[in-house]
Design an enzyme around this catalytic site. Sequence first.
Site, short mmCIF file in Angstrom:
data_model
loop_
_atom_site.label_atom_id
_atom_site.label_comp_id
_atom_site.label_asym_id
_atom_site.label_seq_id
_atom_site.Cartn_x
_atom_site.Cartn_y
_atom_site.Cartn_z
CD GLU A 29 29.65 61.91 53.47
OE1 GLU A 29 28.92 61.15 52.79
OE2 GLU A 29 29.21 62.86 54.15
CB CYS B 117 30.37 57.78 46.74
SG CYS B 117 30.42 59.56 46.65
#
Lengths: 497, 497, 497, 497
Positions: free
Chosen positions: C253, C287
């Site tokens: 990720e 993110c």
Amino acid sequence: MSHADILSAAMLDAADLTGGSLKVHSPVDGALIGEVATHSRADVEKMIGTAKSAFADWKLVPAPRRGELIRLFGEELRNAKDALGRLVSLEAGKIFQEGLGEVQEMIDICDLAVGQSRQLFGLTIASERPGHSMRETWHPLGVVGVISAFNFPVAVFAWNFALATVCGNTTIWKPSEKTPLTALAVKKIFERAAARFGDAPEGLLQVAIGGADVGEALTASKDVPLISATGSTRMGRIVGPRVAERFGKTILELGGNNAMIVAPSADLDNAVRAIVFSAVGTCGQRCTSLRRLIVHEDIRDQLVEKLKGVYGKLPIGNPLEPGVLVGPMIDKAAFDGMQHALEKAKAEGGRVTGGERVDAVEGGHYVRPAIVEMVEQTAIVKHETFAPILYVLTYRTLDEAIALQNDVPQGLSSCIFSTDVRETETFLSAAGSDCGIANVNIGPSGAEIGGAFGGEKETGGGRESGSDAWKAYMRRQTNTVNYSRELPLAQGIKFDI
Amino acid sequence: MSHADILSAAMLDAADLTGGSLKVHSPVDGALIGEVATHSRADVEKMIGTAKSAFADWKLVPAPRRGELIRLFGEELRNAKDALGRLVSLEAGKIFQEGLGEVQEMIDICDLAVGQSRQLFGLTIASERPGHSMRETWHPLGVVGVISAFNFPVAVFAWNFALATVCGNTTIWKPSEKTPLTALAVKKIFERAAARFGDAPEGLLQVAIGGADVGEALTASKDVPLISATGSTRMGRIVGPRVAERFGKTILELGGNNAMIVAPSADLDNAVRAIVFSAVGTCGQRCTSLRRLIVHEDIRDQLVEKLKGVYGKLPIGNPLEPGVLVGPMIDKAAFDGMQHALEKAKAEGGRVTGGERVDAVEGGHYVRPAIVEMVEQTAIVKHETFAPILYVLTYRTLDEAIALQNDVPQGLSSCIFSTDVRETETFLSAAGSDCGIANVNIGPSGAEIGGAFGGEKETGGGRESGSDAWKAYMRRQTNTVNYSRELPLAQGIKFDI
Amino acid sequence: MSHADILSAAMLDAADLTGGSLKVHSPVDGALIGEVATHSRADVEKMIGTAKSAFADWKLVPAPRRGELIRLFGEELRNAKDALGRLVSLEAGKIFQEGLGEVQEMIDICDLAVGQSRQLFGLTIASERPGHSMRETWHPLGVVGVISAFNFPVAVFAWNFALATVCGNTTIWKPSEKTPLTALAVKKIFERAAARFGDAPEGLLQVAIGGADVGEALTASKDVPLISATGSTRMGRIVGPRVAERFGKTILELGGNNAMIVAPSADLDNAVRAIVFSAVGTCGQRCTSLRRLIVHEDIRDQLVEKLKGVYGKLPIGNPLEPGVLVGPMIDKAAFDGMQHALEKAKAEGGRVTGGERVDAVEGGHYVRPAIVEMVEQTAIVKHETFAPILYVLTYRTLDEAIALQNDVPQGLSSCIFSTDVRETETFLSAAGSDCGIANVNIGPSGAEIGGAFGGEKETGGGRESGSDAWKAYMRRQTNTVNYSRELPLAQGIKFDI
Amino acid sequence: MSHADILSAAMLDAADLTGGSLKVHSPVDGALIGEVATHSRADVEKMIGTAKSAFADWKLVPAPRRGELIRLFGEELRNAKDALGRLVSLEAGKIFQEGLGEVQEMIDICDLAVGQSRQLFGLTIASERPGHSMRETWHPLGVVGVISAFNFPVAVFAWNFALATVCGNTTIWKPSEKTPLTALAVKKIFERAAARFGDAPEGLLQVAIGGADVGEALTASKDVPLISATGSTRMGRIVGPRVAERFGKTILELGGNNAMIVAPSADLDNAVRAIVFSAVGTCGQRCTSLRRLIVHEDIRDQLVEKLKGVYGKLPIGNPLEPGVLVGPMIDKAAFDGMQHALEKAKAEGGRVTGGERVDAVEGGHYVRPAIVEMVEQTAIVKHETFAPILYVLTYRTLDEAIALQNDVPQGLSSCIFSTDVRETETFLSAAGSDCGIANVNIGPSGAEIGGAFGGEKETGGGRESGSDAWKAYMRRQTNTVNYSRELPLAQGIKFDI
């Protein structure tokens, strides 16, 4: 604990227990433990109205939020496990261990339903047309009617209610006339959860107490799109067509006539334990009770002898007392039905061991579970008698055994004890058992909630609990979205106006 | 092509077409095109026996091998597409393009079923007990009875047959009395495939020709575990309870009363095309025909005017001729039913445009499709008239429009034309359409076979075709295998003998 | 509350906070809040050994029982929500509301994982061979290494841990060097759950504190079959190949460069709210932070003006204080990185509003979030700067907008604000966004845990959380069982010895 | 048939077979059967450009239409089955029956992929926010690079290509340098299908002939998001990290070291047949070849004796001739490798029977398959030697046997012969085999295409063929659509600007 203590630990008070017309007797000793108010047909219709209103709100509440309510319900059930388990034992007569097991099943299904509330997965599907997307979503149905039976007075309700609720429905529960108290207690437990939840609409769960007319009011109503009914085949034969003629849906969980095949390679010690638990547990009054034992001729005598040994020493008595494994039958009618069946079995060539009344607790109907050795699978064997009678049949080839197993009108549960994988997998294949449940080296009763529960043929075809059984509580919608600026037709049809 | 040429191209010969008691007239011109032999109740019972025998073999044939037969059937349908499409047009009266579309749907479902034959996915499931494994498998049901309607004389059969067959079942097909010839032709096409396949058992597919008694013989038989019936709500109200009382399963595809909501933001040109195709296609005799138009008041006049323009110029006539878009009604009764409905609509305040007889081909019943502007959604609007009548209603808010859409007893198909995603997704949500099919910016008819087809409420609740609709042709079995040497109980119950 | 009170409410004591070599400073005010002991490579190897041993036991514990542990963990998290949320705020600098949101995500994933623990569905599959059954089961992997980042110090760990644990794995967690305290606190919360659970093996969860060498010890070890790593693309470019060369699995990720397209039809008020929350929340250090705004030229000026208005008045300050919406950046390096990016953006033609230091709390690095109006999508725009910088670009056609959206190396999250369903569905189609997450009328951040979370291209391709993301924590096994007495070969091969 | 006839029947002509720099020798007799043109790195880059262009169109073609192309490909493969099967035999040296089996697998996967083309199911998911809908869709990836090995020169390609194509991708295929001719033949077969299809874009399938540089050009390219590579572990150790560092995806199908456990209860006749087919089929050069036999000590001698009997009489020779069961090894290097391994095995205590050169056809490398009785599982046993060597090991308890089975670096295929369900299910459980494939009472090779094919550990972790292996050829996208007029945040976060 006294009866009064058990009732009060389960939050039942005078308002619940007095003044009503429905007299509730404990099968343990026949004591009157409640006089419960019943509902009229008009009451039920009012409940349906309330449930419809609640549905209008509830269906718009996001499913994970609905799951939170069921999570809280699970917490409250954990808190009340002991009290409710004991009440189940008192009102339904099953031993306390089984009462606890039933509450544990309620808890388990809540846990599962909470996870489910973030899933309720439909599909996205590849479309044949450019600029089109297809998908399938599942929407709530509306008001769900749950009709439950005395022998699982709370667990089967919970299977339905937990899923129905996270799916967005509202529920009206008609418990057995024999077990209204457990239903009232469960409703109170749920109300604790609802209070903690905060903004649950009124009417997510209503309990309708009464007999056939209450059931009829539910099954007849166009406003109850789903009836989930557990009970006898006779009942199902009325409910099914009644709901079908108004285009409602049903989940029917009706009679079973469950068998175990015992092959020569079986682990006999485990087989004996499994047989006894499933044949005498709940005093033979489970829908999944073992009723037919189909034993290979080479081990028949050995196995029957072992069983008789165990049956002869079974601790029969007050189900609330530790150590007791066999409690009372639910009532005199059940006791009489058993005696009647034993008579018929004898007339059809059966040799009966046990089955006699046991004077365990005054006022209750206690029996020694019966083993009936049959020459053939006669009429009485094919009939489900809701009592601890185990018919023993003999087979020579596996095909014969499977044919015997399948040659009854019911199709709920079945199992094989064998260590030979060729036999066990055959039993699970299209050439094997025709039941909804088919197990290997465990008995026919005691399903886990992760799988779908239910059966075929006269068992009614319904499925509850795990797998994708939740779909029965929803309606499926297929969507095609044209996001292009053209309008092509499916199958390449040309139609130019 | 002459009628005789069409019949012969579809492999029908004198043996099929002469000597029988069922007289088949083409709706195109009323010509007698066949005298077909019918079956008695006893014939049907014999068929069921044959189908049961075939099932005993077929259920053991591995599913991918069963898929190979359906693949060959698909190939033969490809070969026969033109001939069969034309026969559909001749016998059912739909335009040739739609006849081709129907055959294409048959081909599509075969392709899907072939892939499905290597799937038929059940689940493996996490067990709560050590040394135990759980799984769920799907097994074939047995004999499937398929009752189909005149308006989709072959496609709906194929939806059922392709899946039923790869699932391991055997089929008895009762086509509409109005369209037996297409059924006989399809059977011959299938037999070509079976011959190439090699060792298919006799009796995988049998066609039972006749009326209500043939249907009754199927629905009443305990040996036909599944009845898939397409037709009127009236029929479903008989079939559903009949099958339910013997604990059979049904897939019911009954009436629809399909609506389109047209919002102010809609692309009106596309909407007009979609409306016309779905309202006048198959001369308004599809279960998914558009019957109700719910238009926002701001665009109502503009849209209705456009529609009247198109309706006024629709090419009505022989459905086998190129360019024709509207063929005949199926028979005089249908024509009369339409006129009757228009009268009622007028009496209920409707303003009718069109609807009159058109002298297109002598012997046929041709009409100009009707637009009926209503003030309210009256009784006649809520009733499904199987004819090209389009009722126009008006709305102000989306909630109103959805309420109108849902306020009919049927629940098959529905759609919205709007470019506003807030509207379109609302329409697809639990707050939206209550139908089994809900589309955006396409009409209510012309579904792809990848999704599940069917509807709610009086539409009967069945699902066919794609998604997991194949499960309706199988029985589910939940298996728990104990491979340990212990015998733990579920829910942690203690029961020590 | 004082820092000390926050630490102590989160169960951290002197043993945790003193004597270690890793100095932890709160970004709120730069205060030293802990001196945490770190682990050596040898320590990590020992942990791996412990985790392997624990795995040998844990993998045999039935999954629903493993689920019970996670249920208890969820309960303990509920109890500790406030304390942990506040610690997250103190150590990571995000506002308290977001700290609470993070803990809520932990709770949510626990609920989901509990349900999952009775599913872990594999498939049963139709076999082409008679007397054969096929199925697919999922088994645990072993030791899972979780490497998490400072900006979601606890939620992303929980996504991994909850699923990994019910799947039967054991976990070693390497938190960011910047946020070890939240990790230690979470471990204590878990230990409470484990104590209540009873018989959980030692070593289900171990926390490895340290820097790159700790990470390297995990990624290099053959005994850690899965590395789930959240962090920068730079990190992923090291971890991915390192694990691949030893045939391990990864869930990566990594960076995002998330965009929003705002179409003329958008609800601008909602768009503004969504933009601000996703661009300045967590001070632009998620993110999924919104980094690129792609606005239609017709509404660009209007939208930018509104945004500047809101940005100018944003409450910036101590994230623990109510009302504050923008807390500090994590450290000076982050602040410098932001300034550097703004310089570059100017050099590439950007017009910068905001971005300057704000003297909110001494010792912390506070900034006013920046809006940077760009003429083109230049190099700095394509680069992920972990700071509250929002680049504004302009488009004319949707295709242009989508091309801009996709023309960056990252592929995490994306969204469109438009009310036109043709635009929104195009954006979600194969012709639309190339990201793992694509939303309509909500911002790019703030995913629900029911869907799979993760992205494409340099984002690394991993998926966590809902849908079938649990499969990444298991190994798939395909089983064919021959239960016949023959031995046919697949594909009909003949091979007769 | 002569070599020339075989080549020409497979549509290969002078243009394919002459003038190129890659000399292709048949392993049957060493004859030069082609001089094939190879591609440079620049050629491959050009191919990637073409494939990207094709992708831009193909991804927008509806998946069911893409399925139609694969259906036609399947038809053409049916037509060419004999010719292609014979060419496989000539070029790869496997017996004709196995050549046919390989083509059959191509056909099977086409059938499956056609059905799949109407599925490609994502999920619709329950959202926690009111007025929001969630779903997950799967989109095509782009250019797929398929690197295949000599031993399955066409089937493994087809597994990838059929699924990749219906998923919307375009393919560049790098066949083994040893088997380019079968690849060229397959391309021609596909081109026939494409011509019938009509409007397939140029570049759906390109074949890149060459060695490591061609492979490197594919694996290094950012424009090839997926590399599916079958081959040695050594190759995988290069490809995996190479693709990982550019954030590409891989499907790795690498070495196997497949074992069979034979329990005392096994049907030994079936076991012998399964052992021989899987140990000597394709002359021991399948990735799923049986390499290790783990036999219970009680039946070891009996089984080994039987095997030696069969091995001694195996018909070894020209694989194109009927009756032959063992064809040649692929080349001299393979022969030498085998001899080397046998030497090592002897040095490590093994007793070798067979393994010697057989003078079957001049120019080919024929051997008698070897049985090597080992005392322990030494280094050479843990190493995959691509040759017909069967190591025999002995065990006493099932746990021991499973430990031996798992104690190798590879994890592809495994099986047990036992009739005891407690053993067989243990073998399939988390306590059993660590391989991707685990079978009962069939050998390790010869998988059906309905399940997912692939393995764990050094086998690389990839999955191809059935189940949901198609997902590897697509990217997953999670969508949340807000269709309300509000903007609530997930996890109940408050953020009011």
